[in-house]
Motif scaffolding. Structure first.
Motif, PDB file in Angstrom:
ATOM      1  N   MET A 122       0.558  -1.213   0.157  1.00 60.07           N
ATOM      2  CA  MET A 122       0.226  -0.275  -0.376  1.00 60.07           C
ATOM      3  C   MET A 122       0.283   1.178   0.099  1.00 60.07           C
ATOM      4  O   MET A 122       0.669   1.958  -0.714  1.00 60.07           O
ATOM      5  N   ALA A 123       1.677   1.343   0.867  1.00 54.31           N
ATOM      6  CA  ALA A 123       2.912   2.687   0.917  1.00 54.31           C
ATOM      7  C   ALA A 123       3.807   2.742  -0.244  1.00 54.31           C
ATOM      8  O   ALA A 123       3.771   4.134  -0.864  1.00 54.31           O
ATOM      9  N   GLU A 182       2.321   6.984  -7.036  1.00 54.88           N
ATOM     10  CA  GLU A 182       1.018   7.459  -7.538  1.00 54.88           C
ATOM     11  C   GLU A 182       1.752   8.754  -7.090  1.00 54.88           C
ATOM     12  O   GLU A 182       0.951  10.189  -7.225  1.00 54.88           O
ATOM     13  N   GLY A 183       2.454   8.397  -6.531  1.00 58.70           N
ATOM     14  CA  GLY A 183       3.355  10.634  -5.943  1.00 58.70           C
ATOM     15  C   GLY A 183       2.567  10.976  -4.461  1.00 58.70           C
ATOM     16  O   GLY A 183       2.230  12.402  -4.946  1.00 58.70           O
ATOM     17  N   LYS A 184       1.815  10.406  -3.973  1.00 63.07           N
ATOM     18  CA  LYS A 184       0.776  10.509  -2.825  1.00 63.07           C
ATOM     19  C   LYS A 184       1.499  10.387  -1.478  1.00 63.07           C
ATOM     20  O   LYS A 184       1.940   9.279  -0.890  1.00 63.07           O
ATOM     21  N   HIS A 185       2.666  10.962  -1.419  1.00 61.17           N
ATOM     22  CA  HIS A 185       4.305  10.670  -0.034  1.00 61.17           C
ATOM     23  C   HIS A 185       3.571  10.854   0.963  1.00 61.17           C
ATOM     24  O   HIS A 185       3.663  10.089   2.086  1.00 61.17           O
ATOM     25  N   GLN A 186       1.419  11.899   1.517  1.00 64.19           N
ATOM     26  CA  GLN A 186       1.513  11.791   2.645  1.00 64.19           C
ATOM     27  C   GLN A 186       0.354  10.406   2.673  1.00 64.19           C
ATOM     28  O   GLN A 186       1.068  10.386   3.908  1.00 64.19           O
ATOM     29  N   GLU A 187       0.269  10.550   2.245  1.00 62.18           N
ATOM     30  CA  GLU A 187      -1.032   9.144   2.373  1.00 62.18           C
ATOM     31  C   GLU A 187      -0.003   7.730   2.387  1.00 62.18           C
ATOM     32  O   GLU A 187      -0.558   7.238   3.072  1.00 62.18           O
ATOM     33  N   SER A 188       0.955   7.488   2.211  1.00 60.34           N
ATOM     34  CA  SER A 188       1.996   6.535   1.826  1.00 60.34           C
ATOM     35  C   SER A 188       2.532   6.820   3.425  1.00 60.34           C
ATOM     36  O   SER A 188       2.811   5.219   3.923  1.00 60.34           O
ATOM     37  N   LEU A 189       3.010   7.929   4.007  1.00 59.86           N
ATOM     38  CA  LEU A 189       3.212   7.398   5.329  1.00 59.86           C
ATOM     39  C   LEU A 189       2.816   6.410   7.329  1.00 59.86           C
ATOM     40  O   LEU A 189       3.325   5.669   7.216  1.00 59.86           O
ATOM     41  N   PRO A 190       1.380   6.510   6.523  1.00 56.69           N
ATOM     42  CA  PRO A 190       0.565   5.834   7.415  1.00 56.69           C
ATOM     43  C   PRO A 190       0.788   4.398   7.421  1.00 56.69           C
ATOM     44  O   PRO A 190       1.561   2.913   8.374  1.00 56.69           O
ATOM     45  N   ALA A 191       0.378   3.465   6.219  1.00 55.87           N
ATOM     46  CA  ALA A 191       1.256   2.426   5.606  1.00 55.87           C
ATOM     47  C   ALA A 191       2.696   1.686   5.805  1.00 55.87           C
ATOM     48  O   ALA A 191       2.824   0.970   6.433  1.00 55.87           O
ATOM     49  N   ALA A 192       3.403   2.506   5.574  1.00 52.76           N
ATOM     50  CA  ALA A 192       4.534   2.818   5.719  1.00 52.76           C
ATOM     51  C   ALA A 192       5.393   2.047   7.952  1.00 52.76           C
ATOM     52  O   ALA A 192       5.829   1.715   7.446  1.00 52.76           O
ATOM     53  N   GLN A 193       4.395   3.172   8.197  1.00 48.67           N
ATOM     54  CA  GLN A 193       4.710   3.166   9.497  1.00 48.67           C
ATOM     55  C   GLN A 193       4.154   1.950  10.205  1.00 48.67           C
ATOM     56  O   GLN A 193       4.853   1.063  11.036  1.00 48.67           O
ATOM     57  N   ALA A 220      10.954  -0.986   5.135  1.00 42.77           N
ATOM     58  CA  ALA A 220      10.439  -0.158   5.514  1.00 42.77           C
ATOM     59  C   ALA A 220      11.036   0.929   5.798  1.00 42.77           C
ATOM     60  O   ALA A 220      10.177   1.655   5.672  1.00 42.77           O
ATOM     61  N   TYR A 221      12.461   1.448   5.886  1.00 43.55           N
ATOM     62  CA  TYR A 221      12.418   2.227   6.408  1.00 43.55           C
ATOM     63  C   TYR A 221      12.701   3.520   5.290  1.00 43.55           C
ATOM     64  O   TYR A 221      12.642   4.552   4.857  1.00 43.55           O
ATOM     65  N   LEU A 222      12.958   2.072   4.387  1.00 44.14           N
ATOM     66  CA  LEU A 222      13.292   2.860   2.453  1.00 44.14           C
ATOM     67  C   LEU A 222      12.367   3.423   2.309  1.00 44.14           C
ATOM     68  O   LEU A 222      12.101   4.772   1.626  1.00 44.14           O
ATOM     69  N   LEU A 223      11.052   2.535   2.608  1.00 42.34           N
ATOM     70  CA  LEU A 223       9.636   3.449   2.172  1.00 42.34           C
ATOM     71  C   LEU A 223       9.531   4.639   2.885  1.00 42.34           C
ATOM     72  O   LEU A 223       8.911   5.821   2.671  1.00 42.34           O
ATOM     73  N   LEU A 224       9.441   4.936   4.375  1.00 39.41           N
ATOM     74  CA  LEU A 224       9.943   6.607   5.037  1.00 39.41           C
ATOM     75  C   LEU A 224      10.040   7.119   4.224  1.00 39.41           C
ATOM     76  O   LEU A 224      10.194   8.617   4.337  1.00 39.41           O
ATOM     77  N   ALA A 225      11.849   6.743   4.551  1.00 33.65           N
ATOM     78  CA  ALA A 225      12.424   7.872   3.368  1.00 33.65           C
ATOM     79  C   ALA A 225      12.118   8.222   2.288  1.00 33.65           C
ATOM     80  O   ALA A 225      11.932   9.317   2.352  1.00 33.65           O
ATOM     81  N   GLU A 226      11.677   7.963   1.577  1.00 32.49           N
ATOM     82  CA  GLU A 226      11.183   7.925   0.254  1.00 32.49           C
ATOM     83  C   GLU A 226      10.173   8.433   0.370  1.00 32.49           C
ATOM     84  O   GLU A 226      10.009  10.163  -0.555  1.00 32.49           O
ATOM     85  N   ALA A 227       9.083   8.613   0.723  1.00 34.49           N
ATOM     86  CA  ALA A 227       8.070   9.521   0.983  1.00 34.49           C
ATOM     87  C   ALA A 227       8.667  10.969   1.936  1.00 34.49           C
ATOM     88  O   ALA A 227       7.753  12.394   1.098  1.00 34.49           O
ATOM     89  N   ASN A 228       9.658  10.790   3.407  1.00 33.69           N
ATOM     90  CA  ASN A 228       9.577  12.214   3.754  1.00 33.69           C
ATOM     91  C   ASN A 228      10.664  13.520   2.907  1.00 33.69           C
ATOM     92  O   ASN A 228      10.190  14.238   2.763  1.00 33.69           O
ATOM     93  N   VAL A 229      11.696  12.254   1.795  1.00 35.32           N
ATOM     94  CA  VAL A 229      12.217  13.054   0.530  1.00 35.32           C
ATOM     95  C   VAL A 229      10.613  13.353  -0.291  1.00 35.32           C
ATOM     96  O   VAL A 229      11.382  15.160  -0.384  1.00 35.32           O
ATOM     97  N   ARG A 244       1.712   1.470 -13.263  1.00 34.35           N
ATOM     98  CA  ARG A 244       1.912   2.334 -14.732  1.00 34.35           C
ATOM     99  C   ARG A 244       2.040   4.177 -14.949  1.00 34.35           C
ATOM    100  O   ARG A 244       2.808   4.097 -15.973  1.00 34.35           O
ATOM    101  N   THR A 245       1.590   4.013 -13.865  1.00 36.05           N
ATOM    102  CA  THR A 245       2.055   5.543 -13.777  1.00 36.05           C
ATOM    103  C   THR A 245       3.568   6.437 -13.837  1.00 36.05           C
ATOM    104  O   THR A 245       3.846   6.585 -13.673  1.00 36.05           O
ATOM    105  N   GLU A 246       3.968   4.988 -12.642  1.00 36.03           N
ATOM    106  CA  GLU A 246       5.500   6.043 -12.460  1.00 36.03           C
ATOM    107  C   GLU A 246       6.345   5.306 -13.942  1.00 36.03           C
ATOM    108  O   GLU A 246       6.951   6.130 -14.177  1.00 36.03           O
ATOM    109  N   ALA A 247       5.770   4.908 -15.034  1.00 37.38           N
ATOM    110  CA  ALA A 247       6.453   4.377 -16.182  1.00 37.38           C
ATOM    111  C   ALA A 247       6.131   5.420 -16.989  1.00 37.38           C
ATOM    112  O   ALA A 247       7.047   5.885 -17.518  1.00 37.38           O
TER     113      ALA A 247
END
Length: 279
Positions: free
Chosen positions: A17-18, A24-35, A55-64, A194-197
């Protein structure tokens, strides 16, 4: 270590989910699932296990993505320390670590450090997936973006060309399998991927079209990629749009060998809908 099925599934589901939100570029929305993924992994594996790194990498990417670089650096430092003390750590984890470090350094303006980490990203991705792979070529794409920031456009466009060629080869194989009636292939993209591509291909197209020395062969290749991407996803109006643009660009290149495949795609898109292999 034995895992209860529900514990393992929760780690995997929250991680997926994260990742999808990040695609999709939804960084704030990714945080709860990554946590959630991080907390569950800690409960199962302990606080210092290499299984926590994704999980650390997901949280890092979201915060970047959110511009919280100090917080991203903390997560990446923890991930880097864990990987360093785990010699058996997989190439996949190592390439993901360096990719995220490269993103952090790009965001902070340390472009030389970014390039070094993206080079390591490509090295480990190549070890795991091979050189002509869409995972590996994403590292080249990120390197090219750094060269654009450095105004080294010749290098950037050369890397973009490699990325476009890799994507074109990949999508052509999928497209040909589809048009030959093989609809039993496993799905290779979900909507977020597909969005990323689409983002990668559109970014390269924008750079090319803004260039004072536009190479129409490269433009044709990239736009044809976009047409195939959206055709395979079942979005035929976008496939038609990009197909027409690809055909127009191909006509500016003498004896271009993609003109016939583009025309075939347009004919199939006009008939839609068809069974897809991307959904």
């Amino acid at each position: 270590m034995w895992l209860k099925p529900c514990e393992k599934q929760l780690i995997e589901i929250s991680r997926a989910m994260a990742q999808n939100k990040l695609f999709e570029g939804k960084h704030q929305e990714s945080l709860p699932a990554a946590q959630i993924s991080l907390r569950c992994a800690m409960d199962v594996y302990g606080p210092n296990a290499v299984e926590l790194v994704p999980a650390y990498l997901l949280l890092a990417e979201a915060n970047v993505g959110l511009g919280s670089l100090d917080q991203a650096e903390k997560y990446l430092s923890q991930a880097e320390w864990t990987v360093m003390k785990t010699p058996e750590c997989s190439h996949t984890v190592r390439h993901q670590l360096h990719r995220n470090l490269g993103r952090l350094y790009t965001a902070s303006g340390n472009l030389e450090a970014a390039l070094l980490n993206f080079a390591n990203d490509v090295y480990y991705a190549n070890e795991e997936y091979g050189l002509d792979n869409i995972v590996t070529c994403s590292g080249y794409f990120l390197m090219a973006n750094v060269f654009v920031k450095q105004e080294k456009m010749a290098i950037a466009r050369s890397l973009y060309s490699e990325v476009a060629s890799t994507w074109h080869s990949h999508l052509t194989k999928l497209f040909e399998a589809h048009t030959q009636g093989n609809t039993r292939l496993e799905p290779c993209f979900d909507e977020a991927q597909r969005t990323e591509a689409d983002h990668i291909l559109r970014t390269m197209l924008e750079v090319e079209e803004k260039s004072s020395k536009q190479e129409f062969a490269h433009t044709t290749l990239t736009v044809h990629c976009l047409a195939m991407l959206w055709f395979l996803g079942g979005t035929f109006d976008k496939a038609m749009e990009f197909g027409r643009r690809a055909l127009q660009a191909s006509q500016l290149v003498p004896d271009h060998d993609l003109t016939e495949p583009i025309q075939s795609l347009l004919q199939l898109a006009e008939r839609g809908p068809h069974p897809t292999i991307l959904n």
